[in-house]
Design a protein around this motif. Structure first.
Motif, mmCIF file in Angstrom:
data_model
loop_
_atom_site.group_PDB
_atom_site.id
_atom_site.type_symbol
_atom_site.label_atom_id
_atom_site.label_comp_id
_atom_site.label_asym_id
_atom_site.label_seq_id
_atom_site.Cartn_x
_atom_site.Cartn_y
_atom_site.Cartn_z
ATOM 1 N N PHE A 9 -13.963 62.134 98.084
ATOM 2 C CA PHE A 9 -14.019 62.779 99.395
ATOM 3 C C PHE A 9 -14.664 64.148 99.289
ATOM 4 O O PHE A 9 -14.172 65.023 98.571
ATOM 5 N N ASP A 10 -15.761 64.331 100.017
ATOM 6 C CA ASP A 10 -16.233 65.683 100.282
ATOM 7 C C ASP A 10 -15.167 66.369 101.144
ATOM 8 O O ASP A 10 -14.363 65.698 101.803
ATOM 9 N N ILE A 11 -15.170 67.697 101.158
ATOM 10 C CA ILE A 11 -14.209 68.432 101.988
ATOM 11 C C ILE A 11 -14.837 68.850 103.318
ATOM 12 O O ILE A 11 -14.361 68.491 104.389
ATOM 13 N N GLY A 12 -15.920 69.618 103.260
ATOM 14 C CA GLY A 12 -16.524 70.150 104.470
ATOM 15 C C GLY A 12 -17.088 69.085 105.389
ATOM 16 O O GLY A 12 -17.917 68.275 104.994
ATOM 17 N N ASN A 13 -16.608 69.081 106.615
ATOM 18 C CA ASN A 13 -17.016 68.145 107.668
ATOM 19 C C ASN A 13 -16.682 66.689 107.345
ATOM 20 O O ASN A 13 -17.229 65.769 107.947
ATOM 21 N N VAL A 14 -15.746 66.522 106.418
ATOM 22 C CA VAL A 14 -15.139 65.209 106.176
ATOM 23 C C VAL A 14 -13.623 65.346 106.337
ATOM 24 O O VAL A 14 -13.007 64.634 107.119
ATOM 25 N N LEU A 15 -13.035 66.267 105.608
ATOM 26 C CA LEU A 15 -11.606 66.559 105.750
ATOM 27 C C LEU A 15 -11.360 67.814 106.592
ATOM 28 O O LEU A 15 -10.363 67.905 107.301
ATOM 29 N N ILE A 16 -12.290 68.749 106.485
ATOM 30 C CA ILE A 16 -12.168 70.042 107.178
ATOM 31 C C ILE A 16 -13.468 70.320 107.924
ATOM 32 O O ILE A 16 -14.547 70.341 107.321
ATOM 33 N N PRO A 88 -7.915 62.873 111.801
ATOM 34 C CA PRO A 88 -8.002 61.415 111.592
ATOM 35 C C PRO A 88 -8.321 61.047 110.142
ATOM 36 O O PRO A 88 -7.826 60.042 109.626
ATOM 37 N N MET A 89 -9.125 61.880 109.482
ATOM 38 C CA MET A 89 -9.452 61.583 108.085
ATOM 39 C C MET A 89 -8.276 61.890 107.169
ATOM 40 O O MET A 89 -8.145 61.269 106.105
ATOM 41 N N HIS A 90 -7.415 62.806 107.567
ATOM 42 C CA HIS A 90 -6.225 63.072 106.764
ATOM 43 C C HIS A 90 -5.343 61.827 106.716
ATOM 44 O O HIS A 90 -4.744 61.513 105.677
ATOM 45 N N GLN A 91 -5.270 61.113 107.822
ATOM 46 C CA GLN A 91 -4.484 59.882 107.846
ATOM 47 C C GLN A 91 -5.104 58.817 106.948
ATOM 48 O O GLN A 91 -4.388 58.055 106.290
ATOM 49 N N VAL A 92 -6.422 58.766 106.902
ATOM 50 C CA VAL A 92 -7.108 57.830 106.004
ATOM 51 C C VAL A 92 -6.722 58.120 104.560
ATOM 52 O O VAL A 92 -6.438 57.204 103.780
ATOM 53 N N VAL A 93 -6.692 59.390 104.206
ATOM 54 C CA VAL A 93 -6.296 59.788 102.847
ATOM 55 C C VAL A 93 -4.895 59.285 102.531
ATOM 56 O O VAL A 93 -4.644 58.678 101.471
ATOM 57 N N TYR A 183 -20.301 60.269 106.571
ATOM 58 C CA TYR A 183 -19.255 60.426 107.576
ATOM 59 C C TYR A 183 -19.709 61.312 108.729
ATOM 60 O O TYR A 183 -20.332 62.355 108.533
ATOM 61 N N ASP A 184 -19.353 60.885 109.924
ATOM 62 C CA ASP A 184 -19.580 61.652 111.151
ATOM 63 C C ASP A 184 -18.240 61.762 111.866
ATOM 64 O O ASP A 184 -17.695 60.751 112.327
ATOM 65 N N ALA A 185 -17.708 62.963 111.947
ATOM 66 C CA ALA A 185 -16.393 63.151 112.558
ATOM 67 C C ALA A 185 -16.367 62.713 114.011
ATOM 68 O O ALA A 185 -15.298 62.386 114.548
ATOM 69 N N ASP A 186 -17.527 62.703 114.653
ATOM 70 C CA ASP A 186 -17.593 62.268 116.043
ATOM 71 C C ASP A 186 -17.686 60.750 116.174
ATOM 72 O O ASP A 186 -17.700 60.225 117.292
ATOM 73 N N ALA A 190 -16.500 54.412 112.780
ATOM 74 C CA ALA A 190 -17.485 53.823 111.873
ATOM 75 C C ALA A 190 -16.983 53.860 110.435
ATOM 76 O O ALA A 190 -17.203 52.915 109.659
ATOM 77 N N ALA A 191 -16.294 54.932 110.068
ATOM 78 C CA ALA A 191 -15.726 55.038 108.721
ATOM 79 C C ALA A 191 -14.614 54.014 108.523
ATOM 80 O O ALA A 191 -14.505 53.390 107.457
ATOM 81 N N LEU A 192 -13.785 53.829 109.543
ATOM 82 C CA LEU A 192 -12.704 52.838 109.449
ATOM 83 C C LEU A 192 -13.268 51.434 109.303
ATOM 84 O O LEU A 192 -12.762 50.626 108.512
ATOM 85 N N THR A 193 -14.319 51.140 110.065
ATOM 86 C CA THR A 193 -14.950 49.818 109.986
ATOM 87 C C THR A 193 -15.539 49.586 108.601
ATOM 88 O O THR A 193 -15.390 48.503 108.018
ATOM 89 N N TRP A 194 -16.210 50.596 108.060
ATOM 90 C CA TRP A 194 -16.806 50.489 106.730
ATOM 91 C C TRP A 194 -15.733 50.272 105.668
ATOM 92 O O TRP A 194 -15.868 49.395 104.797
ATOM 93 N N LEU A 195 -14.672 51.045 105.734
ATOM 94 C CA LEU A 195 -13.586 50.893 104.771
ATOM 95 C C LEU A 195 -12.964 49.504 104.840
ATOM 96 O O LEU A 195 -12.690 48.873 103.809
ATOM 97 N N LYS A 196 -12.734 49.035 106.031
ATOM 98 C CA LYS A 196 -12.121 47.705 106.202
ATOM 99 C C LYS A 196 -13.010 46.636 105.596
ATOM 100 O O LYS A 196 -12.513 45.706 104.937
ATOM 101 N N LEU A 197 -14.318 46.754 105.797
ATOM 102 C CA LEU A 197 -15.262 45.788 105.244
ATOM 103 C C LEU A 197 -15.253 45.815 103.724
ATOM 104 O O LEU A 197 -15.232 44.770 103.068
ATOM 105 N N ILE A 198 -15.212 47.019 103.159
ATOM 106 C CA ILE A 198 -15.248 47.175 101.699
ATOM 107 C C ILE A 198 -13.950 46.686 101.059
ATOM 108 O O ILE A 198 -13.969 46.032 100.016
#
Length: 202
Positions: A9-16, A88-93, A183-186, A190-198
């Motif tokens: 995980f990158d931090i800037g604009n992914v988690l923060i 939302p990304m904190h919950q993914v973590v 990742y695009d915070a907006d 799309a990140a959830l879909t990608w993770l589910k597929l992987i």
């Protein structure tokens, strides 16, 4: 402990979220400084992120660059004040950790931000390991940042997922064999879909 997969995980604009316009406004008096000021700022920032500038030198150089009468305290406050959580990304973590995946912070970051975030954002303490540019002496997207992580953490690239918001960083990750998502915070879904597929059983 045996992990299922490794997730970087990158931090800037992914988690923060990093609101650079806020910093520009407070320090340079406009959200759109002169391109020469931006270029010099990026040079100073990158040296700071590599750990080649200490906090005092970084703030002094920003003061010298600013057309405003700003104090060191104001620079420090503006530098940390542009950060906010992407919850939302904190919950993914938390979900990935609960599922048994290995989590690694993989970030260009300076010591001012790092100390602030570790003090104010408990989510960073959910990670098993971390690679920070200010400790390594190099920044993404340079190859050494990735090659060092592969060796240090004994990564298997095909079993390594990687979230970053910047396309050059993603491109280098792909060259090293990571399975990457820009990742695009907006567009968090799309990140959830990608993770589910992987992660879904084939």
């Amino acid at each position: 402990m045996k992990f299922l997969m490794t997730v970087l995980f990158d931090i800037g604009n992914v988690l923060i979220r990093v609101n650079i316009d806020s910093f520009y406004n407070r320090v340079f008096g406009t959200a759109e400084p002169d391109p020469k000021i931006i270029a010099k700022f990026i040079e100073i920032r990158d040296l700071h992120d590599r750990g080649n500038l200490d906090q005092t030198s970084f703030i002094t150089q920003i003061i010298d660059l600013s057309p405003l009468d700003v104090s060191p305290e104001e620079i420090h406050e503006a530098w940390n004040g542009m950060l906010s959580p992407i919850t939302p990304m904190h919950q993914v973590v938390l979900d990935l950790k609960k599922a048994g995946h290995r989590l690694i912070l993989f970030s260009n970051i300076n010591r001012i931000h790092l100390h602030y975030l570790l003090d104010h954002y408990p989510i960073l303490h959910e990670f098993h390991e971390a690679q920070y540019s200010c400790e390594l002496g190099e920044i993404k997207p340079h190859n050494h940042f990735y090659e060092d992580a592969i060796k240090r953490f004994a990564l298997t690239p095909d079993d390594t997922l990687y979230f970053d918001d910047l396309s050059p960083n993603i491109a280098t990750g792909k060259r090293h064999g990571f399975r990457c998502h820009q990742y695009d915070a907006d567009n968090h879904n799309a990140a959830l879909t990608w993770l589910k597929l992987i992660l879904s059983p084939s």
